[in-house]
Design a protein around this motif. Sequence first.
Motif, PDB file in Angstrom:
ATOM      1  N   LYS A 212      52.638  67.142  93.548  1.00 36.84           N
ATOM      2  CA  LYS A 212      52.048  68.461  93.800  1.00 36.84           C
ATOM      3  C   LYS A 212      53.086  69.571  93.699  1.00 36.84           C
ATOM      4  O   LYS A 212      52.757  70.748  93.801  1.00 36.84           O
ATOM      5  CB  LYS A 212      51.403  68.493  95.188  1.00 36.84           C
ATOM      6  N   PHE A 213      54.343  69.189  93.551  1.00 34.95           N
ATOM      7  CA  PHE A 213      55.460  70.132  93.495  1.00 34.95           C
ATOM      8  C   PHE A 213      55.368  71.145  94.641  1.00 34.95           C
ATOM      9  O   PHE A 213      55.403  72.361  94.431  1.00 34.95           O
ATOM     10  CB  PHE A 213      55.531  70.843  92.137  1.00 34.95           C
ATOM     11  N   THR A 214      55.241  70.631  95.849  1.00 38.08           N
ATOM     12  CA  THR A 214      55.205  71.511  97.024  1.00 38.08           C
ATOM     13  C   THR A 214      56.626  71.700  97.537  1.00 38.08           C
ATOM     14  O   THR A 214      57.332  70.736  97.845  1.00 38.08           O
ATOM     15  CB  THR A 214      54.328  70.918  98.138  1.00 38.08           C
ATOM     16  N   ILE A 215      57.013  72.960  97.614  1.00 32.14           N
ATOM     17  CA  ILE A 215      58.411  73.311  97.878  1.00 32.14           C
ATOM     18  C   ILE A 215      58.681  73.363  99.375  1.00 32.14           C
ATOM     19  O   ILE A 215      57.962  74.031 100.129  1.00 32.14           O
ATOM     20  CB  ILE A 215      58.738  74.662  97.220  1.00 32.14           C
ATOM     21  N   ASP A 216      59.708  72.644  99.792  1.00 32.11           N
ATOM     22  CA  ASP A 216      60.154  72.673 101.183  1.00 32.11           C
ATOM     23  C   ASP A 216      61.152  73.810 101.376  1.00 32.11           C
ATOM     24  O   ASP A 216      60.990  74.673 102.223  1.00 32.11           O
ATOM     25  CB  ASP A 216      60.796  71.326 101.527  1.00 32.11           C
ATOM     26  N   ARG A 217      62.206  73.798 100.572  1.00 34.16           N
ATOM     27  CA  ARG A 217      63.178  74.898 100.609  1.00 34.16           C
ATOM     28  C   ARG A 217      63.951  74.919  99.296  1.00 34.16           C
ATOM     29  O   ARG A 217      63.934  73.940  98.544  1.00 34.16           O
ATOM     30  CB  ARG A 217      64.116  74.759 101.806  1.00 34.16           C
ATOM     31  N   VAL A 218      64.620  76.022  99.060  1.00 32.68           N
ATOM     32  CA  VAL A 218      65.319  76.206  97.785  1.00 32.68           C
ATOM     33  C   VAL A 218      66.756  76.629  98.061  1.00 32.68           C
ATOM     34  O   VAL A 218      67.003  77.488  98.915  1.00 32.68           O
ATOM     35  CB  VAL A 218      64.616  77.288  96.926  1.00 32.68           C
ATOM     36  N   PHE A 219      67.673  75.994  97.362  1.00 33.88           N
ATOM     37  CA  PHE A 219      69.084  76.388  97.442  1.00 33.88           C
ATOM     38  C   PHE A 219      69.479  77.075  96.133  1.00 33.88           C
ATOM     39  O   PHE A 219      69.196  76.568  95.051  1.00 33.88           O
ATOM     40  CB  PHE A 219      69.978  75.166  97.656  1.00 33.88           C
ATOM     41  N   VAL A 220      70.129  78.209  96.273  1.00 30.51           N
ATOM     42  CA  VAL A 220      70.640  78.909  95.100  1.00 30.51           C
ATOM     43  C   VAL A 220      72.149  78.979  95.262  1.00 30.51           C
ATOM     44  O   VAL A 220      72.641  79.528  96.251  1.00 30.51           O
ATOM     45  CB  VAL A 220      70.082  80.340  94.999  1.00 30.51           C
ATOM     46  N   SER A 221      72.865  78.384  94.309  1.00 26.48           N
ATOM     47  CA  SER A 221      74.316  78.236  94.457  1.00 26.48           C
ATOM     48  C   SER A 221      74.646  77.701  95.848  1.00 26.48           C
ATOM     49  O   SER A 221      75.556  78.182  96.520  1.00 26.48           O
ATOM     50  CB  SER A 221      75.038  79.561  94.206  1.00 26.48           C
ATOM     51  N   GLY A 222      73.887  76.722  96.273  1.00 33.74           N
ATOM     52  CA  GLY A 222      74.172  76.030  97.523  1.00 33.74           C
ATOM     53  C   GLY A 222      73.773  76.769  98.775  1.00 33.74           C
ATOM     54  O   GLY A 222      74.095  76.345  99.880  1.00 33.74           O
ATOM     55  N   SER A 223      73.066  77.881  98.626  1.00 35.10           N
ATOM     56  CA  SER A 223      72.728  78.688  99.797  1.00 35.10           C
ATOM     57  C   SER A 223      71.239  78.994  99.821  1.00 35.10           C
ATOM     58  O   SER A 223      70.602  79.138  98.774  1.00 35.10           O
ATOM     59  CB  SER A 223      73.527  79.993  99.763  1.00 35.10           C
ATOM     60  N   THR A 224      70.687  79.096 101.005  1.00 28.62           N
ATOM     61  CA  THR A 224      69.295  79.535 101.118  1.00 28.62           C
ATOM     62  C   THR A 224      69.226  81.032 101.378  1.00 28.62           C
ATOM     63  O   THR A 224      68.146  81.592 101.518  1.00 28.62           O
ATOM     64  CB  THR A 224      68.573  78.791 102.261  1.00 28.62           C
TER      65      THR A 224
END
Lengths: 474, 474
Positions: free
Chosen positions: A340-352
């Motif tokens: 379902k590609f349900t997103i828990d959290r996203v890191f961008v360059s290792g950071s939220t």
Amino acid sequence: MTLQERIFAGKGTIKADLALTGGKIVNVNTKEILQDDIAITGGIIVGIGDISDKIGDDTEIIDITGKFVSPGLIDGHVHYESSMLTLTHFAIAAIRHGTTGMIIDPHEIANVLGKRGIDLVLSEVQDLRSSIFVMIPSCVPATDLETSGAILDTPTVTSLLYNDGVVGLGEVMDFPGVLDADPGKLDMIEETLVLGKRGDGHCPGMTGSDLAGYLCAGISSDHESLTYDEAIEKARMGMAVMLREGSAAKSLKEFIPRLIEDGVALDSFFFVSDDRHPEDLIAGYMDAHVRTAIDLGIPPIDAISLCTINTAKHYRIDHLIGSVSIGRRADLVVLNDLEKFTIDRVFVSGSTNGSPKPVYPAEAFDTVRFRNIYPEDLCIKSDTPVEANIIVAVPDEIFTDWRIENLHPEGGILHPDIDRDILSIAVIERHGKRGSIGKGFVSGFGFKWGAFAQTIAHDSHNVIVTGTNVEDMA
Amino acid sequence: MTLQERIFAGKGTIKADLALTGGKIVNVNTKEILQDDIAITGGIIVGIGDISDKIGDDTEIIDITGKFVSPGLIDGHVHYESSMLTLTHFAIAAIRHGTTGMIIDPHEIANVLGKRGIDLVLSEVQDLRSSIFVMIPSCVPATDLETSGAILDTPTVTSLLYNDGVVGLGEVMDFPGVLDADPGKLDMIEETLVLGKRGDGHCPGMTGSDLAGYLCAGISSDHESLTYDEAIEKARMGMAVMLREGSAAKSLKEFIPRLIEDGVALDSFFFVSDDRHPEDLIAGYMDAHVRTAIDLGIPPIDAISLCTINTAKHYRIDHLIGSVSIGRRADLVVLNDLEKFTIDRVFVSGSTNGSPKPVYPAEAFDTVRFRNIYPEDLCIKSDTPVEANIIVAVPDEIFTDWRIENLHPEGGILHPDIDRDILSIAVIERHGKRGSIGKGFVSGFGFKWGAFAQTIAHDSHNVIVTGTNVEDMA
């Protein structure tokens, strides 16, 4: 981080900032899903697997057991200006949808602010956590039929190509110019190829020998296929085909079932939005592409590859982004559910955390500059009846239609006719240059009173004003 | 051809030199096999499909109905010097085996002739029809334990990286230097990455945190995996893994069945030889890789991809070679049979003719320079018995073993002992520099009389002489 620090972080001499433990990694290199820990230092993935020697006293450990880790998604081609947001705000809005990378073509900004605008974009990119790469607009102005805010001539474009973070030449929409071997366009393309970068195409409806000519020019991609047959011809001929699902044009639901039916390998394809309007951006972004593709029958790992590794390989930035691999940026999407590609959290360059807010210089504001407009400026004069060409706007289509109507002057002026849905329309040059005004009639809006004006007017972004009477328009 | 001529050839305004009609094209872009005609002009593929508008009075038409057309095969990593041939002759010998492209790492020439040697190679590449791309040797000399003919220091290497036709930095075999963050090596790698080119690795047996450190340095590939487990770890971590089957090391028969068993996607893999000795080159080249892979169960189109598009994408030259696509070089292998990969004929840049023979300057000859050697120069003196370290050569292995033997002097000299297969060995500096001689004993050759010397002696290529007595050796 210096290269030395990166190496020592990889070896474990420098301890990790962050460890994600117990997750199942979507490995787009080998197309496997394998449970492994991930160590991140300085925004870079420095360990996968046994990362015990990288855990220090200050390492933050996040247990993501049971969850999946996808590479951050990449929009392979977007004019982010259509979002009405600054690049920074667009990038931040994209993160919540797992979209951590973009290949942007700031064609609209270039049409208004020229090289100075591109310089500002390149500067803004530097400060962003998201992985933004820039294509240099190749066709500014896009037409000589109206006045743009700036011209990017060939020397300017070629010099901009040399910037780090620039991965190629923006869509060469002047395909007639390419096919006629326009020297300026060819110089841009040759410089791009010498630099080992990519020249994006724009060739709706192009097939056969015209397509061959365009490919022979060194153009490597297209996102404008009108039909599946056109798209698959382009892929077979050696073009990277962008599967576009944007706010304007949409092709996934038509193309993907055909690709599956034909059993075509998807290596030459990747997902793009082209444009993402703000209301659509709230609803979803590249995560929506992935979900749509999965719904249409593409296995999740392949759907994810279509907006991660495929895109990164095409733009030759796969050493930086596009996979959960050591040495790449820690742009990661943690998923509760893969199918379902349900997103828990996203890191961008290792950071939220988000990116710092940029400060734009004064010259980036107040770019709408024109003299006072009076009703008589917007009138079309005639002493005799005319057979007038009427622009016909078609809902949800980029292209317009046209029809001919008889118009009868009153007091020497051709007036709009609400009963026949014939409105006045004018394009007012707003870059503080010629101040010229183009006038005509348009159908399809259905206004009963008043007028509407905007400066979102591809590609030169002059003022377009439409109305039932010139007084309201002025 | 100029870019303009290419475009006009694509459009059909300029007529084709050659048309191949009726063949079934192995399309590595979409992984399909489709019957289509091919038009070639100026060595470039300018049309696929309906090419009728490209046929002129002077177009040569070859009917290949019933046959298959594969992209020309690419050796992804080869030190062609091991063939004992010049580059031109090597390239010509390769063509008969469908091998039209090579990523060469002229490490041996660099060890003898230094930058001048690389310049000569780059010049020779220009004149070849075959598609040769160069990696700049990163480790010359490879060791400070012997004297090489030249040193490629960091400024020299980085300046060479800028050449067109150079696609990256040759295998960084000094992996301890990389892991210790040797500034010279790091400078070379950083320059490579800034240029968007590739840094080849060389890391036998490397796994875990050392591998992480090496990857964090920006190294993107390896061809030295000793086991399958090591190779698959490298691929999963984001490294391109070269599957090597050369005259020395061989890995296909071990690795491919495991890759199939694990269901691993092959995108991150490509075929290389590393070394191809002349007798092996007569028997086959990359065509042998393809046949072996097919025999081991890989579908033909995937086997072909492993030494065409995969390699080209890795080295970021897929806009030039690696597929039967429009705008790419007409490096084509016409096959009578796809499953057996039986070659009918090969086109290199659209021609079946060879390349012109190069003329080398005088300095490229007579590079073996040392003073007269006398038997006493090769003796090891001792007045007492010694426990001597004996080098043990192992058949078909690169690494040597060792053992200890008691040696008794006669007349103050330690002599070889044929009965125990203990021969004298010496390394004589031959670059006209220090003139030093290293001496020792070796086992494993089994000579009963005489001596044998050669200058093929990796990596500094001094004279190595082995014999049953110092008189014959001198």
